[in-house]
Structure formats: C-alpha cells, structure tokens
Scaffold this motif. Structure first.
Motif, PDB file in Angstrom:
ATOM      1  N   LEU A  81     -33.304 -65.951 -88.852  1.00 13.02           N
ATOM      2  CA  LEU A  81     -33.490 -65.917 -90.348  1.00 13.02           C
ATOM      3  C   LEU A  81     -34.179 -66.171 -91.171  1.00 13.02           C
ATOM      4  O   LEU A  81     -34.919 -65.961 -92.348  1.00 13.02           O
ATOM      5  N   THR A  82     -35.227 -66.959 -90.451  1.00 16.05           N
ATOM      6  CA  THR A  82     -36.743 -67.664 -90.606  1.00 16.05           C
ATOM      7  C   THR A  82     -37.671 -67.021 -90.145  1.00 16.05           C
ATOM      8  O   THR A  82     -39.178 -67.521 -90.631  1.00 16.05           O
ATOM      9  N   LYS A  83     -37.966 -66.495 -89.125  1.00 16.68           N
ATOM     10  CA  LYS A  83     -38.758 -65.760 -88.910  1.00 16.68           C
ATOM     11  C   LYS A  83     -39.269 -64.379 -89.274  1.00 16.68           C
ATOM     12  O   LYS A  83     -38.473 -64.336 -89.973  1.00 16.68           O
ATOM     13  N   LYS A  84     -40.563 -64.126 -88.766  1.00 20.14           N
ATOM     14  CA  LYS A  84     -40.823 -62.919 -89.622  1.00 20.14           C
ATOM     15  C   LYS A  84     -41.157 -61.558 -88.461  1.00 20.14           C
ATOM     16  O   LYS A  84     -40.860 -61.782 -87.181  1.00 20.14           O
ATOM     17  N   PRO A  85     -40.917 -60.420 -89.066  1.00 17.81           N
ATOM     18  CA  PRO A  85     -39.978 -58.896 -88.164  1.00 17.81           C
ATOM     19  C   PRO A  85     -41.310 -59.427 -86.163  1.00 17.81           C
ATOM     20  O   PRO A  85     -40.807 -59.126 -86.290  1.00 17.81           O
ATOM     21  N   ALA A  86     -42.714 -59.048 -87.027  1.00 17.36           N
ATOM     22  CA  ALA A  86     -43.562 -59.320 -85.906  1.00 17.36           C
ATOM     23  C   ALA A  86     -42.813 -59.810 -84.820  1.00 17.36           C
ATOM     24  O   ALA A  86     -43.788 -60.216 -83.315  1.00 17.36           O
ATOM     25  N   GLU A  87     -41.896 -61.154 -85.233  1.00 19.83           N
ATOM     26  CA  GLU A  87     -41.611 -62.057 -84.235  1.00 19.83           C
ATOM     27  C   GLU A  87     -40.507 -61.594 -83.597  1.00 19.83           C
ATOM     28  O   GLU A  87     -39.936 -62.536 -83.123  1.00 19.83           O
ATOM     29  N   LEU A  88     -39.777 -60.437 -83.856  1.00 19.18           N
ATOM     30  CA  LEU A  88     -38.540 -59.757 -83.286  1.00 19.18           C
ATOM     31  C   LEU A  88     -38.682 -59.198 -82.143  1.00 19.18           C
ATOM     32  O   LEU A  88     -39.654 -58.860 -81.823  1.00 19.18           O
ATOM     33  N   SER A  89     -37.775 -59.182 -81.460  1.00 17.21           N
ATOM     34  CA  SER A  89     -37.542 -57.619 -80.973  1.00 17.21           C
ATOM     35  C   SER A  89     -37.265 -56.603 -80.969  1.00 17.21           C
ATOM     36  O   SER A  89     -37.516 -56.488 -82.955  1.00 17.21           O
ATOM     37  N   GLY A  90     -37.348 -55.169 -80.444  1.00 13.97           N
ATOM     38  CA  GLY A  90     -37.408 -54.208 -81.709  1.00 13.97           C
ATOM     39  C   GLY A  90     -35.569 -54.142 -81.755  1.00 13.97           C
ATOM     40  O   GLY A  90     -35.465 -53.468 -82.765  1.00 13.97           O
ATOM     41  N   GLY A  91     -34.637 -54.464 -80.955  1.00 16.80           N
ATOM     42  CA  GLY A  91     -33.242 -54.862 -80.796  1.00 16.80           C
ATOM     43  C   GLY A  91     -33.375 -55.358 -82.255  1.00 16.80           C
ATOM     44  O   GLY A  91     -31.777 -55.586 -83.284  1.00 16.80           O
ATOM     45  N   GLN A  92     -33.638 -56.542 -82.146  1.00 15.86           N
ATOM     46  CA  GLN A  92     -33.682 -57.725 -83.700  1.00 15.86           C
ATOM     47  C   GLN A  92     -34.450 -56.428 -84.790  1.00 15.86           C
ATOM     48  O   GLN A  92     -33.268 -57.025 -85.429  1.00 15.86           O
ATOM     49  N   ARG A  93     -35.707 -55.755 -84.292  1.00 21.48           N
ATOM     50  CA  ARG A  93     -35.542 -55.626 -85.760  1.00 21.48           C
ATOM     51  C   ARG A  93     -34.118 -54.458 -86.336  1.00 21.48           C
ATOM     52  O   ARG A  93     -34.295 -54.632 -87.597  1.00 21.48           O
TER      53      ARG A  93
END
Ligand SMILES: Nc1ncnc2c1ncn2[C@@H]1O[C@H](COP(=O)(O)OP(=O)(O)OP(=O)(O)O)[C@@H](O)[C@H]1O
Ligand SMILES: [Mg+2]
Length: 385
Positions: free
Chosen positions: A139-151
């Motif tokens: 929840l505290t991350k930015k989209p760029a720090e996520l994997s495709g599946g998490q996005r």
C-alpha cells in the motif's frame, strides 16, 4: 448486483462499422467473456455498456433500467482497462482510494443530499479490497515498484472498492507473462465467486475465455457468432469460424461430398467413409475434427489415411503429432496428398519421417455447409460394410 442486456446494438464510426446488430443478455452475477480477434469490436461493446461511447442503434439495459441516456458516472460500473491506468505519482493506497475520495455518497439522514466519505470509511474499504487481492503489503509503494501482476491487482482493487453493480474488464491480464497469467485467472475467478457480482470480461485469448467464462460471446468483425457455455461452443460451434477459433489445438477440416449410399447418405473421402444421419440430399460438405478425436497407428489399416509424421510437439502426457496425409493412391481418389493434420498421441512411439495411419472417430465429426454454418441436423456414424 445486476445483469446487463444489449439489444440490437450497432456502432458506426466515420468510415467503419464496428458492431452490427449485437444482442445478448448477461445474467445477474454471471461471468461473461467476450472473445474475438483484434479489431472485432470487443472494446467497443464494453465502452458502449459503460457509456464511454454512444451506439448508433439499439439499446443498453443495466438491470431493468434503460441507460441509453445515462452518463458514464451514473451507470455504477467499474471498468478495468488493459493499461491499468494507475496514477504513477500516487502510492498504491491513494490509487485505490482515489475514486472514493472524489465520489460523494447520499447522506443517511437525507438521501437527496450528498456527503463525502469519512477517512475511516475509506480506510476500511481500501484495506479490505487490498486484503482480498493479497496486496495489503504494497500500500505504501508506487506503481513503478510493483510487478505486472501486482499492478493488475491494484487496478482491480480500485474497481472493487467502489462496490459497482457491474465490472467491465478489458483484457486486464494481457500484460502479464504466461506463468502469472494462469494464476491471475484463477485469482480472478475466486474474486468473482466471493463478490458474486456481474463480470463482463474481454479477451482475444481463447484459453483464457474457456477458463473464465460461465458463458462466452464470440464476435468477429462486429458480428456476434455465438453466445453459449464453453462446453457448447467447443462441442457445438455455430460455424466454422467459431470451430477453428475455439479449442486448442485447432480443429482440422476436410472437404468432401455427401453421397447417396446403401439407402442413406455417407461422407466419402477415400479411404474414409462415414455414414451421415439426418442428411436429405447429396452435396459438398466440410467435416471438422478435433485433434483429440483422431487416432494414430503405426500402419494405415482399412479406412485410415496413410500419413507421414512431419513434426512432434511434446506437451507432456500426450503429444501433438503433425501428420502429412499421403492420399490413398486409389484411382479417382481426391488429392488429400500434402494436407497436414494434427493429432494427439503418445509421441515416444514415433519419430519424424515415420509412416503412420490416421483414423477419424465418425461420431465425433462436425459438418459444415458451404456458407460455413454448422449443419446441426447431421450426425456421423461408422459406415456399414
Ligand atoms: N474511436 C474510433 N474511431 C474510429 N474507429 C474506431 C474507433 N474505435 C474503434 N474503432 C474501430 O472499430 C473496430 C473495433 O474496434 P475495437 O477497439 O472495439 O476492437 P477490439 O476487438 O477491442 O480490438 P483489440 O483486441 O485490438 O483491442 C476497429 O475496426 C477499430 O478500428
Ligand atoms: Mg480492445
């Protein structure tokens, strides 16, 4: 919860017709998949349901309400786009909370007046949706720090928190690599089971459609070809296009003739003979077979096509053989020589270059007329002596 109904929807863009007289009704709580090739009109259907595009003809009902005149924001729909469209500068939490902050809700004491949701209400919804999707720790991350599946799950969470009546999903899994994709499908199916809401999901991937759909809509060039369960689309395709688009490996087709034989009718394509029930007249016909309805043997016995193994694709428990038919060589026999068919078999018995015989299971044959439509009344059976 609510269903959605399209009634004779046509959509004309300046120089092209995207949809032509499309009608189908999605039941309350149903998971319907729209399947079609690129440019067939899938996104246009979703955008018309959402009110982002206006149809040229026809009507859209959500539940029992005619919504043709409704603005998108008044349709209580959540749409998840292929691109996810997350806000890159916002944390995951704020991405999910965004729509809740901007949309007011009716006041409890006076439903004609609106209020903003409280911070606690928003927090509760965001956390519940994030937990449901297993992204509580991002929840505290930015989209760029996520994997495709998490996005993709953030995009879904953003739809879920709004508690819409209807979910519209436009190829939301297509950016994922093959491995996460199949687990994401199962995940989506589980979410649907929990929410019990109505989902309309678009894909061009037939195996995705077959996994997810309660029922699927097959469209081609803006025309609805079939609306049915995956089982029926597979075993009773409306026409040759649907038959070859759905099912993997693809169906194979043989062109031949129905002739009068023994007081009945038979499909004959030397050396194969299939008795055809339900036929009324002789004439040209196309016969379709699924690769798993062919039997491969080391030698071509009576009624089998002689063939040569040209390729082997190892799939695991059963393998896919590419077999080039050799023709029977009988005088006047149709030239089947050079046609390659695919059959499921155990490949360890074969090597490329081996001779083989291919037999069709007559009762598994599907018959198609000259216009490509399946001839529902025809049924194959083993030919008599
Ligand atoms: N705004 C538009 N203006 C003109 N033509 C459009 C517009 N939107 C879509 N079309 C055309 O309508 C047809 C259907 O487009 P649509 O986007 O619905 O296809 P699709 O099935 O979603 O394809 P894809 O799988 O590539 O996303 C296409 O021929 C497309 O070029
Ligand atoms: Mg599209």
């Amino acid at each position: 919860m609510t269903g959605v109904r399209l009634e004779n929807i046509s959509k004309q863009f300046k120089d092209s017709t995207a949809l032509e007289d499309v009608s189908f009704a999605v039941k309350d709580g149903e998971f319907v998949v729209i399947l079609g090739a690129s440019g067939s009109g899938k996104s246009t259907i979703l955008r018309i349901i959402a009110g982002l595009e206006v149809q040229t003809r026809g009507h859209v009902y959500i539940g029992d309400m005619l919504v043709d005149e409704y603005e998108p924001r008044d349709r209580n729909i959540a749409m998840v786009f292929q691109s996810y469209a997350l806000y890159p500068h916002l944390r995951v939490y704020d991405n999910i909370a965004f729509a809740l902050r901007v949309r007011k809700v009716p006041r409890e004491d006076d439903p004609d007046r609106y209020r903003r949701r409280t911070r606690e209400e928003i927090d509760d919804r965001v956390r519940r949706a994030a937990d449901l999707l297993g992204i509580g720790d991002t929840l505290t991350k930015k989209p760029a720090e996520l994997s495709g599946g998490q996005r993709q799950r953030v995009a879904l969470a953003r739809a879920i928190v709004r508690d819409p009546e209807l979910f519209l999903l436009d190829e939301p899994l297509s950016n994922l690599d093959a491995k996460i994709r199949s687990s994401a499908r199962l995940e989506l199916k589980r979410i649907h089971e929990q929410l019990k809401q109505t989902f309309v999901f678009v894909t061009h991937d037939q195996s995705e459609a077959m996994t997810l759909a309660d029922r699927l809509v097959v469209i081609d060039h803006g025309h609805l070809l079939q609306f049915d369960t995956p089982e029926n689309v597979l075993s009773r395709p409306a026409n040759q296009f649907v038959a070859s688009f759905v099912g993997s490996p693809e169906m194979m087709f043989l062109e031949g003739r129905i002739r009068a034989a023994n007081g009945g009718f038979a499909f004959e394509l030397d050396p194969v003979r299939i008795s055809v029930r339900g036929a009324r007249a002789p004439g040209p016909v196309t016969v379709g077979f699924r690769p798993w309805d062919l039997t491969v043997a080391k030698t071509a016995g009576p009624g089998a096509f002689p063939a040569v193994v040209r390729g082997i694709e190892r799939l695991g428990s059963s393998d896919l053989l590419f077999l080039e038919l050799q023709g029977s060589g009988a005088p006047g026999a149709p030239a089947m020589s050079g046609v390659t068919v695919r059959a499921m078999s155990r490949a360890y018995e074969y090597e490329v270059g081996d001779s083989a015989g291919v037999t069709l299971a007559p009762d598994r044959a599907l018959f198609f007329g000259a216009d490509g439509d399946r001839l529902d009344e025809l049924e194959g059976a083993p030919a008599g002596p």
